[in-house]
Design an enzyme around this catalytic site. Sequence first.
Site, PDB file in Angstrom:
ATOM      1  N   SER A 148      60.226  32.654  47.008  1.00  0.00           N
ATOM      2  CA  SER A 148      60.682  31.855  46.242  1.00  0.00           C
ATOM      3  C   SER A 148      60.638  30.247  46.185  1.00  0.00           C
ATOM      4  CB  SER A 148      61.368  32.741  44.718  1.00  0.00           C
ATOM      5  OG  SER A 148      62.346  31.343  44.131  1.00  0.00           O
TER       6      SER A 148
ATOM      7  N   GLN B 165      21.995  35.056  27.195  1.00  0.00           N
ATOM      8  CA  GLN B 165      22.284  33.766  28.168  1.00  0.00           C
ATOM      9  C   GLN B 165      23.414  34.370  29.049  1.00  0.00           C
ATOM     10  OE1 GLN B 165      19.403  30.187  29.771  1.00  0.00           O
ATOM     11  NE2 GLN B 165      21.739  29.574  29.194  1.00  0.00           N
TER      12      GLN B 165
ATOM     13  N   LYS C 166      64.709  35.914  47.396  1.00  0.00           N
ATOM     14  CA  LYS C 166      63.139  36.809  46.902  1.00  0.00           C
ATOM     15  C   LYS C 166      61.737  36.952  47.752  1.00  0.00           C
ATOM     16  CE  LYS C 166      62.376  36.196  42.375  1.00  0.00           C
ATOM     17  NZ  LYS C 166      62.753  37.663  41.704  1.00  0.00           N
TER      18      LYS C 166
ATOM     19  N   GLU D 189      51.473  41.849  40.465  1.00  0.00           N
ATOM     20  CA  GLU D 189      51.349  41.126  39.079  1.00  0.00           C
ATOM     21  C   GLU D 189      49.953  41.003  38.865  1.00  0.00           C
ATOM     22  OE1 GLU D 189      54.972  39.047  39.801  1.00  0.00           O
ATOM     23  OE2 GLU D 189      55.999  40.092  40.593  1.00  0.00           O
TER      24      GLU D 189
ATOM     25  N   ASN E  40      11.779  36.267  29.876  1.00  0.00           N
ATOM     26  CA  ASN E  40      12.048  37.471  29.049  1.00  0.00           C
ATOM     27  C   ASN E  40      12.448  39.385  30.711  1.00  0.00           C
ATOM     28  OD1 ASN E  40      12.094  35.924  27.893  1.00  0.00           O
ATOM     29  ND2 ASN E  40      11.380  37.132  26.484  1.00  0.00           N
TER      30      ASN E  40
ATOM     31  N   SER F  42      21.273  27.511  32.679  1.00  0.00           N
ATOM     32  CA  SER F  42      22.236  28.464  33.023  1.00  0.00           C
ATOM     33  C   SER F  42      21.634  28.521  34.663  1.00  0.00           C
ATOM     34  CB  SER F  42      21.786  30.470  32.328  1.00  0.00           C
ATOM     35  OG  SER F  42      20.341  30.031  32.946  1.00  0.00           O
TER      36      SER F  42
ATOM     37  N   TYR G  54      14.750  39.512  22.520  1.00  0.00           N
ATOM     38  CA  TYR G  54      15.424  38.042  23.246  1.00  0.00           C
ATOM     39  C   TYR G  54      15.544  36.791  22.689  1.00  0.00           C
ATOM     40  CZ  TYR G  54      17.168  34.935  26.314  1.00  0.00           C
ATOM     41  OH  TYR G  54      17.315  34.168  27.329  1.00  0.00           O
TER      42      TYR G  54
ATOM     43  N   ASN H 120      58.932  38.769  46.332  1.00  0.00           N
ATOM     44  CA  ASN H 120      57.891  39.560  44.865  1.00  0.00           C
ATOM     45  C   ASN H 120      56.529  39.757  45.125  1.00  0.00           C
ATOM     46  OD1 ASN H 120      60.164  37.832  43.039  1.00  0.00           O
ATOM     47  ND2 ASN H 120      59.007  36.016  43.875  1.00  0.00           N
TER      48      ASN H 120
ATOM     49  N   LYS I  36      25.695  37.197  31.450  1.00  0.00           N
ATOM     50  CA  LYS I  36      26.107  36.799  32.722  1.00  0.00           C
ATOM     51  C   LYS I  36      27.579  36.102  33.629  1.00  0.00           C
ATOM     52  CE  LYS I  36      21.609  35.925  33.197  1.00  0.00           C
ATOM     53  NZ  LYS I  36      21.235  35.995  31.525  1.00  0.00           N
TER      54      LYS I  36
ATOM     55  N   THR J  16      58.771  61.342  32.390  1.00  0.00           N
ATOM     56  CA  THR J  16      58.517  61.319  31.303  1.00  0.00           C
ATOM     57  C   THR J  16      59.318  60.084  30.814  1.00  0.00           C
ATOM     58  OG1 THR J  16      59.827  62.750  30.977  1.00  0.00           O
ATOM     59  CG2 THR J  16      56.994  63.362  31.352  1.00  0.00           C
TER      60      THR J  16
HETATM   61  N1  ARG Z   1      17.965  31.942  32.000  1.00  0.00           N
HETATM   62  C1  ARG Z   1      17.314  32.455  30.647  1.00  0.00           C
HETATM   63  C2  ARG Z   1      19.227  33.695  30.556  1.00  0.00           C
HETATM   64  O1  ARG Z   1      19.449  33.657  31.676  1.00  0.00           O
HETATM   65  C3  ARG Z   1      16.393  33.480  31.411  1.00  0.00           C
HETATM   66  C4  ARG Z   1      15.461  33.919  30.453  1.00  0.00           C
HETATM   67  C5  ARG Z   1      15.217  32.648  29.679  1.00  0.00           C
HETATM   68  N2  ARG Z   1      14.161  32.873  28.217  1.00  0.00           N
HETATM   69  C6  ARG Z   1      13.714  32.141  27.231  1.00  0.00           C
HETATM   70  N3  ARG Z   1      12.189  32.944  26.485  1.00  0.00           N
HETATM   71  N4  ARG Z   1      14.306  31.934  27.109  1.00  0.00           N
HETATM   72  O2  ARG Z   1      18.505  34.396  29.789  1.00  0.00           O
END
Ligand code: ARG
Length: 463
Positions: free
Chosen positions: A277, A322, A283, A290, A110, A23, A317, A285, A325, A155
């Site tokens: 354009s 993951q 134009k 938009e 975690n 990640s 967890y 725009n 994010k 309206t």
């Molecule tokens: N990169 C992981 C996440 O974003 C971090 C936590 C990993 N924990 C684990 N038990 N593998 O969730």
Amino acid sequence: MQKMWTGRTSGELNEFANDFNSSIGFDKKMYKQDICGSIAHATMLASQKIISDDDRDKIIAGLSGILADIECGKLLISDDAEDIHMFVEAILTQRIGDTGKKLHTARSRNDQVALDLRMYLRDENAKIKNLLLKLIQTINSRAAENTDVIIPGYTHLQRAQPILFAHHLLAYAQMFKRDYLRLTDALDRMNYSPLGSCALAGTTYNTNRQMVADLLKFKGVTENSIDSVADRDFCVELLSCYAIIMMHLSRFSEEIILWTSSEFSYIQLDDAFTTGSSIMPQKKNSDMAELIRGKTGRVYGDLMGMLTVLKGLPLAYNKDMQEDKEGVFDGVKTVQDCLQVFTPMLDSMKVFKDNMLQSCKKGFINATDLADYLTKKGLPFREAYKLVGSIVSNCVTQQKTLENITIEEYKKMNDLFDNDLYDEIELFNCVNKRNSEGGTSKEQVIKQIEKIAEFIDNEKSLY
Ligand code: ARG
């Protein structure tokens, strides 16, 4: 890079699985929060005598050095590491040796990731709140400049009643004010430190979670260690806030797009916020508006994605999490970008008040006032409504307006009509008579402006 968790398994991942699992490509954004969290953790470990003061000093110096080097570009965050937490710890150990290996005592990734994400979002949302406040302020000052400008209120997108342009703008100030307060609430609810919950069950070490929370400026600590590592409600809540902000921005954008069309010609956007354009030379725009309208869809998608990742997940967890994010980061960036473009676009737009007034004159938007006039003179409202309806219908066929029917003609239709009717249906009078609280009269609109200004001042004083 050798996996830190090598032991139970060889740590030799299939190449594709390795990239798939990683990640760092997106969680590297949280390097600062990760390092600050670790500094607080090391400080607590030493104060609880879990590590020595000497180890703490080495760890903190090492972490501070890493932070400084990342910030000045000397240390690049390599994509080889599994995630930002592993990266920082690995570099620390490279730099300070075995002492670095003590940092992860009484902690798990975690609770670490739950902490980092809360801190990161706390920082980024402070920026969003600031941007929202600027937008509200801009709306308020554009409204203050336009308290003598009338537009048709709509309206069903049909001209309905005359309103002040300022009143219309201020409706959006109210929406963004609620968005701001909603965000404040959500941030308040998530402002508790999960660190010390460890993998899920807490720890056997004599830690001091409150101390970490204080050092990192949290309101307190989370109460249940399992919930602490499994909870991503705060991402859902924030994304809901973003979805609502975008929904409001998209409505405002849509109106701006309509108002800039030749059919309306109510406003003109500054060249800095429009595009041309490639083929049609005439134009201009409204691409920014938009795009904002379009990006609303992707933020709704981020919210749905987050809810779906969490749906049916067993405690505590799971690696599914993951996936939290990218969506929430995308929501943050999209909202920030949109607000950053929208506010100066609104600030610099030109208002064509004569065109606004002209369209007020064409749409029989004072018909309600004419019916009220008769009602005040004793005709039951339903009858007055019907009579005015037929007058409007005649005007449409004869291409007349209510103002240019003569008093003699009016009297033929009903002898309650008198010369004072013309005052009653004069557009500015129609506006100013609507003096009920929150209404469109100038007096009420100025009150609304004052209240918004008070709100802004009050919020600013809290920073
Ligand atoms: N990169 C992981 C996440 O974003 C971090 C936590 C990993 N924990 C684990 N038990 N593998 O969730």
